[in-house]
Scaffold this motif. Structure first.
Motif, PDB file in Angstrom:
ATOM      1  N   SER A  45       0.978  -1.317  -0.085  1.00  0.00           N
ATOM      2  CA  SER A  45       0.141   0.180   0.012  1.00  0.00           C
ATOM      3  C   SER A  45       0.900   1.332   0.100  1.00  0.00           C
ATOM      4  N   ALA A  46       1.944   1.146   0.727  1.00  0.00           N
ATOM      5  CA  ALA A  46       2.864   2.191   0.732  1.00  0.00           C
ATOM      6  C   ALA A  46       3.499   2.425  -0.746  1.00  0.00           C
ATOM      7  N   HIS A  47       3.916   1.495  -1.274  1.00  0.00           N
ATOM      8  CA  HIS A  47       4.380   1.501  -2.810  1.00  0.00           C
ATOM      9  C   HIS A  47       3.268   2.205  -3.595  1.00  0.00           C
ATOM     10  N   LEU A  48       2.278   1.726  -3.414  1.00  0.00           N
ATOM     11  CA  LEU A  48       1.138   2.299  -4.370  1.00  0.00           C
ATOM     12  C   LEU A  48       0.921   3.651  -4.220  1.00  0.00           C
ATOM     13  N   GLU A  49       0.945   4.270  -3.049  1.00  0.00           N
ATOM     14  CA  GLU A  49       0.703   5.462  -2.561  1.00  0.00           C
ATOM     15  C   GLU A  49       1.897   6.407  -3.346  1.00  0.00           C
ATOM     16  N   GLU A  50       3.156   5.702  -3.235  1.00  0.00           N
ATOM     17  CA  GLU A  50       4.303   6.488  -3.874  1.00  0.00           C
ATOM     18  C   GLU A  50       4.012   6.622  -5.456  1.00  0.00           C
ATOM     19  N   LEU A  51       3.605   5.508  -6.041  1.00  0.00           N
ATOM     20  CA  LEU A  51       3.238   5.593  -7.468  1.00  0.00           C
ATOM     21  C   LEU A  51       2.082   6.503  -7.685  1.00  0.00           C
ATOM     22  N   VAL A  52       1.334   6.501  -7.105  1.00  0.00           N
ATOM     23  CA  VAL A  52      -0.122   7.444  -7.325  1.00  0.00           C
ATOM     24  C   VAL A  52       0.446   9.084  -7.274  1.00  0.00           C
ATOM     25  N   VAL A  53       1.116   9.291  -6.053  1.00  0.00           N
ATOM     26  CA  VAL A  53       1.546  10.554  -6.036  1.00  0.00           C
ATOM     27  C   VAL A  53       2.587  11.215  -7.077  1.00  0.00           C
ATOM     28  N   ARG A  54       3.454  10.144  -7.585  1.00  0.00           N
ATOM     29  CA  ARG A  54       4.283  10.756  -8.717  1.00  0.00           C
ATOM     30  C   ARG A  54       3.261  10.716 -10.020  1.00  0.00           C
ATOM     31  N   ARG A  55       2.238   9.813 -10.082  1.00  0.00           N
ATOM     32  CA  ARG A  55       1.281  10.247 -11.288  1.00  0.00           C
ATOM     33  C   ARG A  55       0.475  11.287 -11.173  1.00  0.00           C
ATOM     34  N   GLN A  63       6.606   5.960 -17.239  1.00  0.00           N
ATOM     35  CA  GLN A  63       7.917   6.155 -16.196  1.00  0.00           C
ATOM     36  C   GLN A  63       7.674   5.800 -14.830  1.00  0.00           C
ATOM     37  N   VAL A  64       6.288   5.822 -14.459  1.00  0.00           N
ATOM     38  CA  VAL A  64       5.557   5.698 -13.054  1.00  0.00           C
ATOM     39  C   VAL A  64       5.914   4.257 -12.759  1.00  0.00           C
ATOM     40  N   LEU A  65       5.140   3.365 -14.032  1.00  0.00           N
ATOM     41  CA  LEU A  65       5.443   1.970 -13.866  1.00  0.00           C
ATOM     42  C   LEU A  65       6.644   1.212 -14.229  1.00  0.00           C
ATOM     43  N   GLY A  66       7.402   2.127 -14.919  1.00  0.00           N
ATOM     44  CA  GLY A  66       8.749   1.576 -15.259  1.00  0.00           C
ATOM     45  C   GLY A  66       8.781   0.814 -16.559  1.00  0.00           C
ATOM     46  N   TRP A  67       7.745   0.669 -17.306  1.00  0.00           N
ATOM     47  CA  TRP A  67       7.642  -0.004 -18.860  1.00  0.00           C
ATOM     48  C   TRP A  67       6.409   0.552 -19.655  1.00  0.00           C
ATOM     49  N   VAL A  68       6.478   0.257 -20.746  1.00  0.00           N
ATOM     50  CA  VAL A  68       5.403   0.596 -21.708  1.00  0.00           C
ATOM     51  C   VAL A  68       5.323  -0.689 -22.677  1.00  0.00           C
ATOM     52  N   ASP A  69       4.144  -0.918 -22.926  1.00  0.00           N
ATOM     53  CA  ASP A  69       3.858  -2.051 -23.961  1.00  0.00           C
ATOM     54  C   ASP A  69       3.874  -1.546 -25.310  1.00  0.00           C
ATOM     55  N   PHE A  70       4.959  -1.801 -25.999  1.00  0.00           N
ATOM     56  CA  PHE A  70       5.318  -1.307 -27.155  1.00  0.00           C
ATOM     57  C   PHE A  70       5.349  -2.603 -28.147  1.00  0.00           C
ATOM     58  N   ASP A  71       4.661  -2.157 -29.548  1.00  0.00           N
ATOM     59  CA  ASP A  71       4.649  -3.294 -30.530  1.00  0.00           C
ATOM     60  C   ASP A  71       4.691  -4.810 -29.853  1.00  0.00           C
ATOM     61  N   GLY A  72       3.611  -5.003 -28.970  1.00  0.00           N
ATOM     62  CA  GLY A  72       3.280  -6.305 -28.469  1.00  0.00           C
ATOM     63  C   GLY A  72       4.163  -6.806 -27.375  1.00  0.00           C
ATOM     64  N   PRO A  79      12.813   6.922 -15.570  1.00  0.00           N
ATOM     65  CA  PRO A  79      12.527   8.594 -15.265  1.00  0.00           C
ATOM     66  C   PRO A  79      13.459   9.340 -16.178  1.00  0.00           C
ATOM     67  N   GLY A  80      12.881  10.267 -17.040  1.00  0.00           N
ATOM     68  CA  GLY A  80      13.603  11.091 -17.842  1.00  0.00           C
ATOM     69  C   GLY A  80      13.937  10.679 -19.068  1.00  0.00           C
ATOM     70  N   VAL A  81      13.428   9.553 -19.505  1.00  0.00           N
ATOM     71  CA  VAL A  81      13.742   9.037 -20.601  1.00  0.00           C
ATOM     72  C   VAL A  81      12.232   9.191 -21.582  1.00  0.00           C
ATOM     73  N   PHE A  82      12.683   9.304 -23.052  1.00  0.00           N
ATOM     74  CA  PHE A  82      11.493   9.911 -23.724  1.00  0.00           C
ATOM     75  C   PHE A  82      10.556   8.263 -23.793  1.00  0.00           C
ATOM     76  N   VAL A  83       9.297   8.711 -23.810  1.00  0.00           N
ATOM     77  CA  VAL A  83       8.360   7.350 -23.537  1.00  0.00           C
ATOM     78  C   VAL A  83       7.866   7.167 -25.141  1.00  0.00           C
ATOM     79  N   PRO A  84       8.107   5.705 -25.638  1.00  0.00           N
ATOM     80  CA  PRO A  84       7.933   5.744 -26.921  1.00  0.00           C
ATOM     81  C   PRO A  84       6.408   5.647 -27.403  1.00  0.00           C
ATOM     82  N   ARG A  85       5.987   6.353 -28.522  1.00  0.00           N
ATOM     83  CA  ARG A  85       4.299   6.467 -28.608  1.00  0.00           C
ATOM     84  C   ARG A  85       3.926   4.932 -29.190  1.00  0.00           C
ATOM     85  N   GLN A  86       2.858   4.749 -29.148  1.00  0.00           N
ATOM     86  CA  GLN A  86       2.282   3.721 -29.722  1.00  0.00           C
ATOM     87  C   GLN A  86       2.323   3.861 -31.510  1.00  0.00           C
ATOM     88  N   ARG A  87       2.096   5.376 -31.784  1.00  0.00           N
ATOM     89  CA  ARG A  87       2.203   5.272 -33.260  1.00  0.00           C
ATOM     90  C   ARG A  87       3.535   4.826 -33.867  1.00  0.00           C
TER      91      ARG A  87
END
Length: 269
Positions: A45-55, A63-72, A79-87
């Protein structure tokens, strides 16, 4: 979004309805989906709160999750790295059919290395060399590419790549920044405030870096190899002219469903 409160502001675990309400109040359009992802990622629950506060503070969800679903497949995003867009997966779909095992792929302005990683997943056995001017992005890309045998180096475009790679690339993917400088202020706060400006600002008309990539690409492509970059629909004609002026056989591509536009340039021979 409002400034994030300190974690101690919310000592009690957050229930899902309250979490959805907090995310919606912070401007998250897909609050229900984001709440489910954050709850799944949290280890307590403490970790969830940390994630929520960041979001709530405006950090990109990926960046909050630490990952993105890209091309399957999942791609780590620090943090600080460009997030690849789905397009941007449109570039992968265009480039993958040109590759086979053993071919060399260069991923320039690689960010997280998502493009090179996606191509290696689609075409096992390709050899990926990625480069980015940002050491933070390079470290992220190196971790993403390690499982597929790829490498990532810090440098301006091809500066850090081994000279032995010149004339060998079957494909170059370059997800260059292409937002005109004057339009950066109009971007969503998640990108404008939480991603390095250099990952989105493409200069006066948005094509400064694309021109540099087009100029150097012929020396790194093998005969018949191709360069792929994402642009806006309004930029496509000019970008194709830039590729043609560099001696490449240029073409523009558009996917209506994803509102994705790309320009390709094949080296004759």
């Amino acid at each position: 979004m409002a400034d994030a409160p300190r974690l101690s502001t919310y000592p009690e675990p957050v229930s899902s309805p309250d979490l959805v309400a907090r995310l919606r109040a912070a401007g998250c359009v897909f609050a229900e989906e984001e709440a489910a992802l954050l709850e799944a990622a949290a280890t307590s629950s403490a970790h969830l709160e940390e994630l929520v506060v960041r979001r709530v503070a405006g950090d990109p969800l990926e960046q909050v999750l630490g990952w993105v679903d890209f091309d399957g497949g999942r791609v780590t995003v620090d943090p600080g790295v460009f997030v690849p867009r789905q397009r941007t997966a449109y570039l992968v779909e265009l480039a993958a059919p040109l590759l086979r095992a053993g071919d060399t792929v260069l991923d320039l302005c690689c960010g997280s290395g998502a493009l090179g990683l996606a191509l290696a997943r689609r075409v096992p056995g390709v050899v990926v060399h990625a480069a980015d001017i940002d050491p933070v992005a390079v470290a992220c890309a190196a971790r993403n590419l390690a499982p597929v045998g790829g490498t990532a180096l810090a440098g301006d475009l091809t500066d850090a790549l081994p000279a032995s790679l010149r004339g060998t690339a079957a494909v170059i993917v370059a997800n260059v920044p292409y937002v005109p400088s004057a339009a950066v202020a109009l971007m969503p706060p998640e990108s404008r405030d939480h991603e390095p400006r250099g990952t989105v600002d493409g200069g006066t008309d948005g094509l400064d870096l694309l021109r540099r990539v087009a100029t150097l690409a012929p020396a790194w492509l093998r005969p018949g190899g191709a360069l792929f970059s994402e642009v806006s629909l309004d930029q496509a004609a000019v970008a194709a002219d830039v590729f043609a002026a560099a001696g490449l056989l240029a073409a523009a591509h558009h996917d209506d469903e994803r509102e994705a536009t790309a320009v390709s340039g094949r080296l004759p021979g």
